[in-house]
Enzyme design. Structure first.
Site, PDB file in Angstrom:
ATOM      1  N   GLU A 179       0.825  -1.214   0.000  1.00 44.23           N
ATOM      2  CA  GLU A 179       0.000   0.000   0.000  1.00 44.23           C
ATOM      3  C   GLU A 179       0.855   1.259   0.000  1.00 44.23           C
ATOM      4  O   GLU A 179       0.512   2.241  -0.656  1.00 44.23           O
ATOM      5  CB  GLU A 179      -0.938   0.002   1.209  1.00 44.23           C
ATOM      6  CG  GLU A 179      -2.038  -1.052   1.162  1.00 44.23           C
ATOM      7  CD  GLU A 179      -2.988  -0.866  -0.010  1.00 44.23           C
ATOM      8  OE1 GLU A 179      -3.025   0.243  -0.596  1.00 44.23           O
ATOM      9  OE2 GLU A 179      -3.693  -1.829  -0.353  1.00 44.23           O
TER      10      GLU A 179
ATOM     11  N   CYS B 177     -25.776   2.678 -10.414  1.00 41.56           N
ATOM     12  CA  CYS B 177     -24.982   3.863 -10.729  1.00 41.56           C
ATOM     13  C   CYS B 177     -25.874   5.009 -11.186  1.00 41.56           C
ATOM     14  O   CYS B 177     -26.469   4.968 -12.272  1.00 41.56           O
ATOM     15  CB  CYS B 177     -23.950   3.538 -11.810  1.00 41.56           C
ATOM     16  SG  CYS B 177     -22.860   4.912 -12.195  1.00 41.56           S
TER      17      CYS B 177
ATOM     18  N   CYS C  15     -14.016   1.121 -13.643  1.00 38.60           N
ATOM     19  CA  CYS C  15     -14.516   2.485 -13.486  1.00 38.60           C
ATOM     20  C   CYS C  15     -13.342   3.463 -13.535  1.00 38.60           C
ATOM     21  O   CYS C  15     -13.053   4.180 -12.573  1.00 38.60           O
ATOM     22  CB  CYS C  15     -15.267   2.602 -12.149  1.00 38.60           C
ATOM     23  SG  CYS C  15     -16.280   4.090 -11.987  1.00 38.60           S
TER      24      CYS C  15
END
Length: 506
Positions: A135, A305, A289
Site C-alpha cells: 500500500e 450507478c 470504473c
C-alpha cells in the site's frame, strides 16, 4: 476533457468522525421509524411566537455544544443528507455484486497470496506486513511499475524484523526509482518502532494510526485485509466509484465532501468480508470504473450507478463528469546546475573511465525534498543565467564544501557543457543544467579524502562500477546517463582520423 489523477493517499477518515457518525446514525434511525411520508403535516401547528421561542430554547438545552457544531457542519439539510446514503437494498445489492465480481476477476498480485494457515497469528502478521509495504508503494505509483520493487523488497526483507535491522541508505537504494522517498523512510521508522515496542504487529485501526507514515487509508487497508476488521478505505479509485454511484458533484477535495465519501464507504463495507470488499471497490476503480474510459457495460454495479442512469436520460451528462475535475496546483519552476565531478588518479593524460578515477557524490540533508539521498554536486539558481555564471556558482560551491580549488590543489583536465533536461516532481518542475568537470589532484588523493569527515556536509567518492550499481534517484540517474553518453560520443569522435573528419564536413 482532461482527467484528474487521484493520489492514493486519502485526505481524511471516519476514525476522526466517530461522534458525527453516531449522531448521523440516530437521524437515520429516526427517519426510518417515521417513514417517508411528510410527517410534519401530522404535527399540530403551534400558535404564537412564544411557543416557537420555547421550542427553540428547549431544543438548545437538549443539544450539547459538540452536537450543535456537528449538526451545523454536516446536517444543514437532514433529509437531503439522509437520502444521499445508500438504501438498505442498494447496500445488499452492491455487496453481493462486487464480491461475486471480485472473486471472478481479481488480479493476481503477490501481496494477495494467501497461505494455507492464514488463521495462524504469525501468518496474519506476515500478511499485514506485505499489505503495508504494497500500500505504501502503491501511493503515487502504478501497480505494474511497483510489482518488481515489491518482490525485490520482500526477498531482501521478508518480515518486519528483517526490515527493522536495515539502514536508511539500504532502504533508499532499494526504493530508488519509485520516487517520494519519504515513504521509504516512514516504512523503516515504522518497522523499528513496532519491533522495539515488542507487542506484535498492530491489528486495529486505532493502533495502526500510531505508526509513522500510516494514515487513515493505510490503516483501514491493513486492518480490513489482514485482520478482518470491518472498516472502510477511501482512496482515489474509491472516490471515483462512489462519486459516480451517487452522482456527487461536490468538490472531491473539500473536507466535508471527503467525510461524506468515508460515510458512504463505511455504510457499504461488508462485515463478513471487509478486506475483500474494500479490495473489490478499489479494483473496480482501477480496472473498470477508470477516469477516462469506464467500461460501464461490464460493471457489476451499473444498475446502482446514478451517473450512468443520468447519462442515459440526458445526452449532455457523461459518467466521466464525476467526480468533478479540480484544477491542479500550478507547479513551481526551479533551476539547478548539476556538475559531475570526475577526479582522475595517477595516470597522465585523459582517458574515458580511467580505472582509478572517482566520482564525487553529496548526501542531501535529512529533511526536505529527496532527504538523505546521494546526488552529484549541484547548486540552485534564482534565475536563468549563462554558462559562465553557472560555472562560477559551481566553483564557489566546490571550493567551500570540498576544498577543490583549481588555483591551489587541483587542475582542470576538461570541462564540458553536457546538456539540460526538465525533471518533474509533483509540485516542482526542475530545469537541470548538466556539465562534466574532470579534475586531477596536485597531491595524493587519500590526503584529500581525509577531509570527508571534517565538514558538516556528508560526501564520498566512488568508482564507476560502484556508481553504476548504486540505487540513484531517477533524476540523478538521468544526469549520469547523459554524461556517459556524452563521453562515449566524444570518444568515438576522437577515434576518427582527423583527415576523415575534415572530409566528412565537406
Amino acid at each position: 476533457m482532461t482527467s484528474l489523477v487521484w493520489s492514493h493517499k486519502p485526505l481524511l477518515g471516519p476514525y476522526l468522525l466517530s461522534r458525527e457518525l453516531e449522531i448521523f446514525s440516530k437521524l437515520v434511525s429516526c427517519r426510518s421509524l417515521l417513514g417517508t411520508h411528510n410527517y410534519r403535516s401530522s404535527i399540530p401547528a403551534m400558535d404564537g411566537s412564544t411557543k416557537k421561542r420555547q421550542t427553540r430554547e428547549k431544543n438548545k438545552k437538549r443539544q450539547s455544544p459538540e452536537e450543535k457544531t456537528t449538526l451545523t457542519l454536516l446536517i444543514t439539510n437532514p433529509e437531503e443528507d439522509i437520502e444521499d446514503l445508500f438504501s438498505e437494498k442498494e447496500v445488499k445489492q452492491i455487496r453481493v455484486s462486487l464480491l461475486e465480481w471480485y472473486d471472478e476477476n481479481q488480479r493476481e498480485l503477490p501481496w494477495r497470496q494467501r497461505s494455507e494457515s492464514e488463521s495462524d497469528g504469525g501468518e496474519e502478521e506476515k500478511r499485514a506486513y506485505g499489505v503495508w509495504v504494497s500500500e505504501i508503494m502503491l501511493q503515487q505509483t502504478r501497480v505494474q511499475t511497483m510489482i518488481e520493487y515489491y518482490n525485490r523488497w520482500m526477498k531482501k526483507w521478508p518480515t518486519i524484523n528483517h526490515l527493522s535491522q536495515a539502514s536508511l541508505e539500504e532502504v533508499n537504494e532499494m526504493w530508488a526509482g519509485l520516487g517520494y522517498y519519504r515513504r521509504a523512510r516512514f516504512l523503516l521508522e515504522g518497522a523499528k518502532m513496532i519491533v522495539d515496542e515488542g507487542g506484535g504487529f498492530p491489528n486495529t485501526v486505532s493502533a495502526l494510526l500510531k505508526v509513522p507514515g500510516i494514515g487513515n487509508y493505510t490503516a483501514g487497508a491493513i486492518a480490513s485485509i489482514a485482520f478482518n476488521e470491518a472498516v472502510p478505505v477511501v482512496d482515489g479509485n474509491v472516490i471515483r466509484v462512489l462519486a459516480r454511484l451517487k452522482a456527487i458533484s461536490a468538490n472531491p477535495k473539500d473536507s466535508l465532501t471527503v467525510k461524506k465519501f468515508w460515510k458512504l464507504a463505511a455504510q457499504l463495507v461488508d462485515p463478513c468480508r471487509p478486506g475483500d470488499f474494500n479490495q473489490s471497490l478499489m479494483e473496480l476503480g482501477a480496472t473498470v470504473c477508470t477516469p477516462l474510459n469506464p467500461s460501464c457495460s461490464s460493471c457489476p454495479v451499473s444498475g446502482q450507478c446514478r451517473a450512468l442512469s443520468m447519462s442515459k436520460h440526458d445526452s449532455s451528462v457523461l459518467v466521466t463528469d464525476y467526480p468533478i475535475k479540480v484544477e491542479k496546483t500550478k507547479q513551481r519552476r526551479d533551476i539547478s546546475a548539476a556538475c559531475v565531478v570526475e577526479i582522475l588518479g595517477g595516470q597522465d593524460g585523459f582517458e574515458i573511465n580511467q580505472p582509478d578515477s572517482r566520482f564525487l557524490l553529496v548526501k542531501r540533508p535529512n529533511e526536505g525534498l529527496l532527504a538523505g539521498l546521494w546526488e552529484f554536486p549541484s547548486v540552485m539558481l534564482d534565475e536563468e543565467v549563462d554558462l559562465t555564471r553557472r560555472r562560477k556558482e559551481v566553483d564557489c560551491f566546490l571550493k567551500k564544501s570540498f576544498s577543490l580549488d583549481s588555483k591551489k590543489n587541483c587542475s582542470i583536465v576538461s570541462r564540458e557543457d553536457v546538456g539540460e533536461f526538465d525533471h518533474i516532481f509533483s509540485h516542482i518542475r526542475l530545469k537541470v543544467y548538466v556539465e562534466l568537470l574532470v579534475l586531477r589532484l596536485k597531491g595524493v588523493m587519500n590526503d584529500w579524502l581525509e577531509q570527508q569527515n571534517k565538514g558538516t556536509m556528508a560526501w564520498k567518492c566512488v568508482d564507476n562500477e560502484a556508481l553504476s550499481n548504486m540505487g540513484l534517484t531517477s533524476g540523478v540517474r538521468k544526469v549520469y546517463t547523459m554524461v556517459e553518453k556524452f563521453k562515449q560520443k566524444r570518444s568515438t569522435m576522437n577515434s576518427i582520423p582527423s583527415r576523415k573528419r575534415t572530409s566528412s564536413r565537406n
